[in-house]
Design an enzyme around this catalytic site. Structure first.
Site, PDB file in Angstrom:
ATOM      1  N   VAL A 136       1.111  -0.754   2.520  1.00  0.00           N
ATOM      2  CA  VAL A 136       1.039   0.624   2.017  1.00  0.00           C
ATOM      3  C   VAL A 136       2.368   1.319   2.233  1.00  0.00           C
ATOM      4  O   VAL A 136       2.845   1.435   3.368  1.00  0.00           O
ATOM      5  CB  VAL A 136      -0.075   1.430   2.728  1.00  0.00           C
ATOM      6  CG1 VAL A 136      -0.125   2.854   2.193  1.00  0.00           C
ATOM      7  CG2 VAL A 136      -1.423   0.754   2.550  1.00  0.00           C
ATOM      8  N   LYS A 209      -3.992   0.930  -2.260  1.00  0.00           N
ATOM      9  CA  LYS A 209      -3.426   1.543  -1.053  1.00  0.00           C
ATOM     10  C   LYS A 209      -4.343   2.649  -0.523  1.00  0.00           C
ATOM     11  O   LYS A 209      -4.497   2.808   0.702  1.00  0.00           O
ATOM     12  CB  LYS A 209      -2.027   2.084  -1.375  1.00  0.00           C
ATOM     13  CG  LYS A 209      -1.025   0.950  -1.662  1.00  0.00           C
ATOM     14  CD  LYS A 209       0.235   1.442  -2.328  1.00  0.00           C
ATOM     15  CE  LYS A 209       1.197   0.292  -2.600  1.00  0.00           C
ATOM     16  NZ  LYS A 209       2.325   0.676  -3.453  1.00  0.00           N
TER      17      LYS A 209
HETATM   18  N1  HSE Z   1       4.691  -1.477  -7.340  1.00  0.00           N
HETATM   19  C1  HSE Z   1       4.727  -0.663  -6.183  1.00  0.00           C
HETATM   20  C2  HSE Z   1       5.369   0.667  -6.512  1.00  0.00           C
HETATM   21  C3  HSE Z   1       5.490  -1.249  -5.022  1.00  0.00           C
HETATM   22  O1  HSE Z   1       5.799   0.904  -7.642  1.00  0.00           O
HETATM   23  O2  HSE Z   1       5.422   1.503  -5.625  1.00  0.00           O
HETATM   24  C4  HSE Z   1       4.737  -2.261  -4.268  1.00  0.00           C
HETATM   25  O3  HSE Z   1       3.567  -1.745  -3.705  1.00  0.00           O
END
Ligand code: HSE
Length: 436
Positions: A136, A209
């Protein structure tokens, strides 16, 4: 640095993408510091990769293997660091490693948002650690503050921007006035967004998350399926311009809170784009940055801000977990256990008290505003502000409400959509971060 007589800690890294490469580099470059911090040498003994033929820079080829299953149960491995991503094979590899008595570090939010229960049980059964700070908000320490620093407090709300891709897109749209599709295409071209950006733009990454944060904050098991989720793909440049007229910006928020509905304490976990006032602390979080605001009974409001993605920032969180797990092995025992004793039920989105921003194209004639207002009044949804733009055949009408149940608000919008004088409800967003 003082030498230690303790047995070295053997580490296996699964996956050598951006984060894996940084973790391996740190294990090599900071070996002396890590040894001093852990109290025993921390030795990289295996790196599982898919393609053995690909050059891996400074990594000793003797530690490379394409047999992750064999690596995670090897006798000389104490800690397994899973950086492959996705559900399988990580789920099986982690479970196998835990059952074999290895501590596990993972950055895998999709996995932990769905399978943390069975994996935590496997860790408890083997008396080993399962840490996932990097799952997270990348580098931002938020899992450990919630599980340890605030373990004696009562957390009421965790709200944040935990997806950098969508925050980058919304920030660019806000700043430049460009359309969503154009900013997304540019973000993919520059490598800020994945070639398939669905998980980010549709809110699934943020929802995973939110599930992890809600589980920890409220000592209950919350999975990604429990999180109400809307993404940003319907946001228009017009919404951002209109938001500014209400002194607001638009952010994709992950909100986890304790609410009371029908006299029962419940957990609401939700992800959606929302207007927030310029003065709200999350309004100034721009670009690919992440931030999480925690509200606890005694601590009050705490804010965590930083880089939520990228090789080095995410590796920082992984290394922190690795040092903790390695120390626990040196000293014997394990860190704090998962806590799900509260077992609070999940509230449906209907139960949540929200504020709505509704933008609609209406016929510009006498009585329309009154008819629209009547639909809100019928369901006891109080209007806070109204703005009309344009004249002639049709006008754009924007209504911002006070707080009311999401059920009443959404029923009102459904009724408005059916009105003859309403040509189209073009946008429905929520408004967060105010007390009205
Ligand atoms: N793809 C995610 C973001 C990062 O754009 O924050 C990895 O959790």
């Amino acid at each position: 640095m003082a030498a230690t007589s303790r047995r070295p800690i053997g580490v296996a890294v699964l996956g050598m993408g951006n984060v894996g490469t940084e973790v391996v580099r740190n294990l090599n470059d900071k070996a002396a510091d890590l040894q001093a911090r852990v109290g025993a040498p921390v030795e990289l003994r295996g790196v599982a990769v898919r393609d053995l033929a690909r050059p891996r820079g400074a990594v000793d080829s003797a530690v490379l293997t394409d047999d992750a299953e064999a690596l995670v149960v090897r006798d000389d491995i104490d800690v397994v660091v899973e950086l492959i991503g996705g559900i399988e094979p990580p789920r099986t590899l982690i479970r196998t490693a835990l059952q074999a008595g290895k501590s596990v570090i993972t950055a895998n939010k999709a996995l932990m948002a769905v399978h943390s229960g069975e994996l935590s049980e496997a860790a408890a059964a083997s008396n080993v650690d399962l840490y996932f700070e990097a799952a997270v908000a990348g580098a931002i320490p938020v899992i450990r503050p919630l599980t340890q620093s605030l373990a004696g407090d009562s957390v009421n709300r965790v709200a944040g921007i935990v997806n950098g891709t969508t925050n980058y897109i919304l920030s660019e749209m806000d700043e430049t006035g460009a359309a969503y599709e154009d900013v997304l295409a540019e973000a993919v071209r520059l490598g800020y967004a994945e070639a398939d950006p669905t998980a980010d733009v549709e809110g699934h990454d943020a929802a995973a998350k939110a599930a992890i944060l809600a589980s920890i904050a409220f000592h209950s098991r919350v999975t990604a399926n429990d999180v109400y989720c809307e993404g940003i793909s319907a946001i228009t440049a017009d919404d951002l311009v209109a938001a500014k007229k209400f002194d607001c910006t638009v952010k994709l928020l992950s909100i986890c809170e304790r609410i009371e509905a029908d006299g029962v304490e419940k957990i609401s976990a939700r992800v959606y784009p929302a207007l927030i006032p310029f003065e709200h602390p999350l309004a100034t979080v721009n670009g690919a940055f992440n931030a999480v605001v925690v509200e606890a009974e005694d601590a009050g409001r705490l804010m965590f801000y930083g880089q939520g993605a990228g090789g080095a920032p995410t590796a920082s969180a992984v290394l922190g977990d690795l040092v903790m797990a390695a120390r626990n092995r040196v000293n014997g025992g394990r860190g704090p256990l998962e806590s799900t004793y509260a077992s609070l039920p999940i509230a449906p989105i209907d139960d949540v008290q929200t504020r709505y921003y509704v933008s609609m194209n209406v016929a510009d004639k006498a009585g329309v505003l009154e008819q629209v207002a009547a639909e809100f009044a019928k369901r006891s949804v109080s209007i806070a502000a109204v703005r009309q733009e344009g004249a002639g055949e049709s006008a754009r009408l924007i209504v911002v409400t006070h707080r009311a149940s999401d059920r009443d608000q959404s029923e009102t919008v459904a009724a408005i959509e059916k009105m003859d004088s309403v040509i189209k409800v073009s946008s429905v967003l929520r408004l967060e971060g105010t007390n009205d």
